[in-house]
Design a protein around this motif. Structure first.
Motif, PDB file in Angstrom:
ATOM      1  N   GLY A  37      39.643  12.258 104.646  1.00 26.39           N
ATOM      2  CA  GLY A  37      39.631  12.947 106.457  1.00 26.39           C
ATOM      3  C   GLY A  37      38.060  12.627 106.302  1.00 26.39           C
ATOM      4  O   GLY A  37      37.341  12.243 105.754  1.00 26.39           O
ATOM      5  N   SER A  38      38.247  12.640 107.813  1.00 27.16           N
ATOM      6  CA  SER A  38      36.807  12.938 108.235  1.00 27.16           C
ATOM      7  C   SER A  38      36.707  14.021 108.837  1.00 27.16           C
ATOM      8  O   SER A  38      37.399  14.172 110.472  1.00 27.16           O
ATOM      9  N   ARG A  39      35.698  14.698 109.031  1.00 27.15           N
ATOM     10  CA  ARG A  39      35.556  15.974 109.599  1.00 27.15           C
ATOM     11  C   ARG A  39      34.410  15.430 110.464  1.00 27.15           C
ATOM     12  O   ARG A  39      32.937  15.022 110.738  1.00 27.15           O
ATOM     13  N   LEU A  40      35.302  15.891 112.522  1.00 24.58           N
ATOM     14  CA  LEU A  40      34.962  15.895 113.544  1.00 24.58           C
ATOM     15  C   LEU A  40      34.446  17.327 113.654  1.00 24.58           C
ATOM     16  O   LEU A  40      35.050  17.833 113.777  1.00 24.58           O
ATOM     17  N   THR A  41      33.340  17.439 114.028  1.00 23.63           N
ATOM     18  CA  THR A  41      32.588  18.522 114.095  1.00 23.63           C
ATOM     19  C   THR A  41      31.850  18.301 116.251  1.00 23.63           C
ATOM     20  O   THR A  41      30.866  17.099 115.950  1.00 23.63           O
ATOM     21  N   VAL A  42      32.163  19.172 116.977  1.00 21.41           N
ATOM     22  CA  VAL A  42      32.267  18.318 118.864  1.00 21.41           C
ATOM     23  C   VAL A  42      31.180  19.097 118.952  1.00 21.41           C
ATOM     24  O   VAL A  42      31.400  20.781 118.942  1.00 21.41           O
ATOM     25  N   LEU A  43      29.856  19.440 119.414  1.00 27.78           N
ATOM     26  CA  LEU A  43      29.524  19.899 120.077  1.00 27.78           C
ATOM     27  C   LEU A  43      29.001  20.423 121.348  1.00 27.78           C
ATOM     28  O   LEU A  43      28.817  19.586 121.572  1.00 27.78           O
TER      29      LEU A  43
END
Lengths: 115, 113
Positions: free
Chosen positions: A109-115
């Motif tokens: 997986g690719s862990r995406l965090t959107v701020l």
């Protein structure tokens, strides 16, 4: 024999930006599916690619798009990122002739965090 | 999007105990699957069921495809510490181009010594 590989493993973006995630399927596999897994939830189907075409699509907006290349690798693109897009994005590969066995091989997986 | 209902949500058990969990759906599936996800990893297939009423085993794991095709059960016998993880059921309609999987909400299993 390499399994499914995804890149990047982690990334942080801000609202409104665009992101591209990449996936290389397991050797011998020709079908790539993408799933979104929000924290504490099960994976949700985004879309599936076979023969460089989108074959199925889940209930995701057009901001989510993808591509499959002749070597079967795939990209997932998300435009105009929203906070709610923060999730683990899983790539799964399979062989088309076994598409009804339900057997998928997932990457980490690719862990995406959107701020 | 639709998610299948799994119960329990989480469970703490002692090593050596048996574990049971189930999964229900409001719609029919032609294939039921059980996947396990360890921290930092993608899900891994444990068992696949292809016929209503089918009972299938894989080592200490036994799963059943419900006769109504709307549910499935997973049992783990004599649990060990490496059984820790999140267990997901998944259904597949499997007709036409509908090979996508619909996953459940997950059952988190923790095993104490």
């Amino acid at each position: 024999d390499a399994g499914v590989t995804q890149s990047p493993t982690h990334l942080i973006k801000t609202r409104g930006q665009q992101v591209t995630l990449r996936c290389s399927p397991k050797s011998g596999h020709d079908t790539v599916s993408w799933y979104q897994q929000a924290l504490g939830q099960g994976p949700q189907f985004i879309f599936q690619y076979y023969e460089e075409e989108e074959r199925q699509r889940g209930n995701f907006p057009d901001r989510f798009s993808g591509h499959q290349f002749p070597n079967y690798s795939s990209e997932l693109n998300v435009n105009a990122l929203l906070l709610g897009d923060s999730a683990l994005y899983l790539c799964a590969s399979s062989r088309d002739r076994f598409q009804y066995t339900g057997e998928l091989f997932f990457g980490e997986g690719s862990r995406l965090t959107v701020l | 999007g639709q998610q299948l209902n799994q119960s329990p949500q989480s469970m703490f058990i002692q090593e050596g105990e048996d574990v049971s969990m189930n999964c229900t759906s409001s719609s029919i599936f032609n294939t039921w699957l059980w996947y396990k996800q360890d921290p930092g990893e993608g899900p891994v297939l444990l068992i696949a069921l292809y016929k209503a009423g089918e009972l299938t085993s894989n080592g200490r794991l036994t799963a059943q495809f419900g006769i109504t095709r709307k549910d499935s059960f997973l049992n783990i016998s004599a649990s060990i510490p490496s059984d820790v993880g999140i267990y997901f059921c998944a259904g597949q309609l499997g007709t036409g181009t509908a090979s996508k999987l619909t996953f459940g909400t997950g059952t988190r299993l923790q095993v104490t010594l």
